[in-house]
Design an enzyme around this catalytic site. Structure first.
Site, short mmCIF file in Angstrom:
data_model
loop_
_atom_site.label_atom_id
_atom_site.label_comp_id
_atom_site.label_asym_id
_atom_site.label_seq_id
_atom_site.Cartn_x
_atom_site.Cartn_y
_atom_site.Cartn_z
N GLU A 1 45.80 26.65 45.57
CA GLU A 1 46.17 27.99 46.04
C GLU A 1 46.14 28.04 47.56
OE1 GLU A 1 44.56 32.61 45.44
OE2 GLU A 1 43.31 30.93 44.82
N LYS B 1 51.42 36.08 43.48
CA LYS B 1 50.22 36.55 42.78
C LYS B 1 50.32 38.06 42.52
CE LYS B 1 45.25 35.63 43.32
NZ LYS B 1 44.27 35.12 44.32
N CYS C 1 44.87 31.59 40.31
CA CYS C 1 43.47 32.02 40.33
C CYS C 1 43.18 33.10 39.27
CB CYS C 1 43.10 32.47 41.74
SG CYS C 1 41.33 32.35 42.11
#
Length: 309
Positions: free
Chosen positions: A44, A133, A167
């Site tokens: 990430e 995200k 994540c």
């Protein structure tokens, strides 16, 4: 291609330095190419690093000028999709004949907002697409905007159907289901979470989706920050800010490589598509174990799976 090797990078980027981080990306691509890796997964926000320990001068109800300067420095070193950095990585993917997924902080050239973004590259020398995200976690919201359903992207490639989440999006059951409903076979999960509980979640995802899962994290120490930023870190932060924990997991939840802690490294494992088929015998979340007569599911704006031409 039924059987092939995948690689998972756990490394330290050049924090807040886009140019030097690109050099590090190439270093790991070369290492993977020497091992005949066909899919290489980076962590990430590898460029320009996950800003662990920084507060950007912000508390509820107040922002500092120094914090705005930190944000501007982070923005300057973030990546604009379509610019020279993404073109270069696409060229490397072609030169070294591998698919590459890379976490970046993406800057929007029009709005100036930053996003935590996952880029997908093909050995055809193209960027296949991206995923932003959906929900930055906690203080991440200081620096990253929210993505939406239009980048819940999946790709039908020569090595299988690839997709994934970033994540703690992976804690969102409906976001996972958005991936599963496209038939994802290789699920990438770049992260900044290095706790033991994180790998338990990835094992669950592998079993739930009956897919291979590749979890990639950075290894970052307090001392890896440039000196002018090191003194801005929260005082309670330890020397090791991210110990890693990268891992590769089979469709039945077996750990094939890792977890790797407290060092840099390249994890590799063999993907065997027959193992995906065998795992679906007793559980298939979108097939014989689904109850479409009971549950309805829809994702606003999710694109159709894109064919890697």
């Amino acid at each position: 291609m039924k059987k092939f090797k995948v690689g998972c990078v756990q490394a330290t980027p050049a924090l807040f330095n886009k140019s030097k981080s690109m050099d590090i990306v190439l270093k790991w691509i070369l290492k993977a190419a020497n091992q005949n890796v066909k899919l290489l997964v980076f962590p990430e926000s590898f460029i320009p690093a996950y800003p662990a320990g920084l507060g950007f001068g912000t508390v509820v109800g107040s922002r500092t000028e120094a914090g705005r300067d930190q944000f501007r420095e982070y923005w300057d070193n973030s990546v604009e999709v379509g610019a020279e950095e993404t073109q270069q990585i696409a060229e490397w993917a072609k030169e070294y004949e591998m698919y590459i997924t890379l976490g970046i902080t993406e800057r929007d050239s029009v709005s100036k907002t930053l996003y935590c973004t996952l880029l997908y590259f093909s050995p055809n020398g193209k960027m296949m697409g991206k995923h932003r995200k959906l929900k930055p976690t906690a203080a991440e919201r200081l620096v990253w905007g929210e993505g939406d359903g239009t980048t819940l992207s999946t790709f039908d490639t020569k090595i299988g159907k690839i997709g994934g989440l970033i994540c703690w999006e992976n804690y969102m059951p409906l976001a996972r289901m958005a991936m599963y409903q496209k038939g994802v076979e290789i699920y990438v999960a770049p992260t900044a979470d290095s706790r033991d509980s994180w790998n338990s979640s990835l094992i669950h995802i592998a079993c739930e989706g009956r897919c291979y899962v590749i979890g990639s994290n950075q290894f970052i120490r307090n001392s890896d920050y440039p000196e002018h930023l090191r003194k801005e870190l929260a005082k309670d932060r330890p020397e090791i800010l991210s110990r890693g924990g990268s891992v590769i997991i089979s469709p039945l939840g077996k750990v094939l490589a890792g977890p790797l802690y407290n060092e840099e490294g390249l994890l590799t494992a063999e993907i065997d598509h027959d193992e995906i088929v065998k795992a679906k015998m007793d559980f298939d979340v979108i097939g014989h174990y689904a109850r479409n007569d009971v549950f309805g599911f829809d994702v606003n704006g999710q694109p159709e799976m894109r064919k890697d031409s």
